[in-house]
Design a protein around this motif. Sequence first.
Motif, PDB file in Angstrom:
ATOM      1  N   THR A   1      87.142 140.499 -55.047  1.00  0.00           N
ATOM      2  CA  THR A   1      87.054 139.188 -54.392  1.00  0.00           C
ATOM      3  C   THR A   1      86.730 139.376 -52.916  1.00  0.00           C
ATOM      4  O   THR A   1      85.879 138.666 -52.362  1.00  0.00           O
ATOM      5  N   GLN A   2      87.434 140.348 -52.300  1.00  0.00           N
ATOM      6  CA  GLN A   2      87.154 140.625 -50.885  1.00  0.00           C
ATOM      7  C   GLN A   2      85.709 141.117 -50.706  1.00  0.00           C
ATOM      8  O   GLN A   2      85.010 140.698 -49.790  1.00  0.00           O
ATOM      9  N   GLN A   3      85.301 142.007 -51.621  1.00  0.00           N
ATOM     10  CA  GLN A   3      83.922 142.502 -51.555  1.00  0.00           C
ATOM     11  C   GLN A   3      82.935 141.351 -51.766  1.00  0.00           C
ATOM     12  O   GLN A   3      81.910 141.276 -51.092  1.00  0.00           O
ATOM     13  N   LEU A   4      83.284 140.477 -52.722  1.00  0.00           N
ATOM     14  CA  LEU A   4      82.426 139.329 -53.003  1.00  0.00           C
ATOM     15  C   LEU A   4      82.365 138.402 -51.790  1.00  0.00           C
ATOM     16  O   LEU A   4      81.281 137.926 -51.421  1.00  0.00           O
ATOM     17  N   GLU A   5      83.522 138.176 -51.147  1.00  0.00           N
ATOM     18  CA  GLU A   5      83.535 137.351 -49.935  1.00  0.00           C
ATOM     19  C   GLU A   5      82.708 138.013 -48.824  1.00  0.00           C
ATOM     20  O   GLU A   5      81.947 137.353 -48.114  1.00  0.00           O
ATOM     21  N   HIS A   6      82.870 139.342 -48.691  1.00  0.00           N
ATOM     22  CA  HIS A   6      82.093 140.087 -47.698  1.00  0.00           C
ATOM     23  C   HIS A   6      80.589 139.991 -48.020  1.00  0.00           C
ATOM     24  O   HIS A   6      79.767 139.757 -47.124  1.00  0.00           O
ATOM     25  N   LEU A   7      80.278 140.170 -49.326  1.00  0.00           N
ATOM     26  CA  LEU A   7      78.889 140.038 -49.742  1.00  0.00           C
ATOM     27  C   LEU A   7      78.388 138.614 -49.512  1.00  0.00           C
ATOM     28  O   LEU A   7      77.240 138.412 -49.086  1.00  0.00           O
ATOM     29  N   GLY A   8      79.264 137.631 -49.759  1.00  0.00           N
ATOM     30  CA  GLY A   8      78.896 136.229 -49.510  1.00  0.00           C
ATOM     31  C   GLY A   8      78.601 136.022 -48.032  1.00  0.00           C
ATOM     32  O   GLY A   8      77.626 135.340 -47.672  1.00  0.00           O
ATOM     33  N   SER A   9      79.445 136.629 -47.191  1.00  0.00           N
ATOM     34  CA  SER A   9      79.217 136.544 -45.742  1.00  0.00           C
ATOM     35  C   SER A   9      77.892 137.220 -45.385  1.00  0.00           C
ATOM     36  O   SER A   9      77.102 136.692 -44.606  1.00  0.00           O
ATOM     37  N   GLN A  10      77.675 138.401 -45.984  1.00  0.00           N
ATOM     38  CA  GLN A  10      76.412 139.109 -45.719  1.00  0.00           C
ATOM     39  C   GLN A  10      75.216 138.311 -46.236  1.00  0.00           C
ATOM     40  O   GLN A  10      74.174 138.249 -45.579  1.00  0.00           O
ATOM     41  N   VAL A  11      75.383 137.691 -47.411  1.00  0.00           N
ATOM     42  CA  VAL A  11      74.298 136.874 -47.959  1.00  0.00           C
ATOM     43  C   VAL A  11      74.020 135.697 -47.036  1.00  0.00           C
ATOM     44  O   VAL A  11      72.861 135.352 -46.777  1.00  0.00           O
ATOM     45  N   ALA A  12      75.096 135.071 -46.508  1.00  0.00           N
ATOM     46  CA  ALA A  12      74.913 133.942 -45.581  1.00  0.00           C
ATOM     47  C   ALA A  12      74.176 134.422 -44.323  1.00  0.00           C
ATOM     48  O   ALA A  12      73.249 133.753 -43.844  1.00  0.00           O
ATOM     49  N   GLU A  13      74.610 135.601 -43.821  1.00  0.00           N
ATOM     50  CA  GLU A  13      73.923 136.160 -42.649  1.00  0.00           C
ATOM     51  C   GLU A  13      72.465 136.478 -42.993  1.00  0.00           C
ATOM     52  O   GLU A  13      71.559 136.216 -42.207  1.00  0.00           O
TER      53      GLU A  13
END
Length: 182
Positions: A43-55
């Motif tokens: 979930t944390q990785q997914l959130e981090h990936l989500g943040s990276q995807v948003a960036e």
Amino acid sequence: LKDKAHLVSELEVIEADVLSKESSYFELQADKEHLEQLIQLKTQQLEHLGSQVAEFEAGVADLENKLVDAEHSCRMLTSQVNKLEDENKKLNSSLQHGKQLLVSKEKELEDVKKSKFNLHQQLQRAEATLVSKEGTLQGLKDSREIMRQELEGVKEARENAEVELANAHGKLAKLETELEST
């Protein structure tokens, strides 16, 4: 007694089954906790990936804006290049015309130089002729002066001769008069 032994035997099987299930439960519980940790990590990785995807999406949007700006700049530069190419064609045309004009003017200059050379030669011949004519004229002037002086000498001699002739006529008349009187 047989029933009891059978019941004890069944109870032992049930107890072994319960122990086995308890052991499985603890394993499952450990697996569950492990999976929950994995889920939390994912979930944390997914959130981090989500943040990276948003960036990344923001970066993509920024790049798309830059691409639009670059395309606009490219169109403007293409327009400027086309204008410069047109100007270059006009300049090349003017240059070619200028070169042709230069060749023509150089030929005219060469003709003028030849004409100047010919005129210079004619001038030199005319000057030589003029010098010769001036020499001849000076000779004629000198001859005229000599003739004028000779003419004056002749006039003076004539006057002297006329005076002498008049004197001779006077003497002759006097002699004639004397001769007649004698």
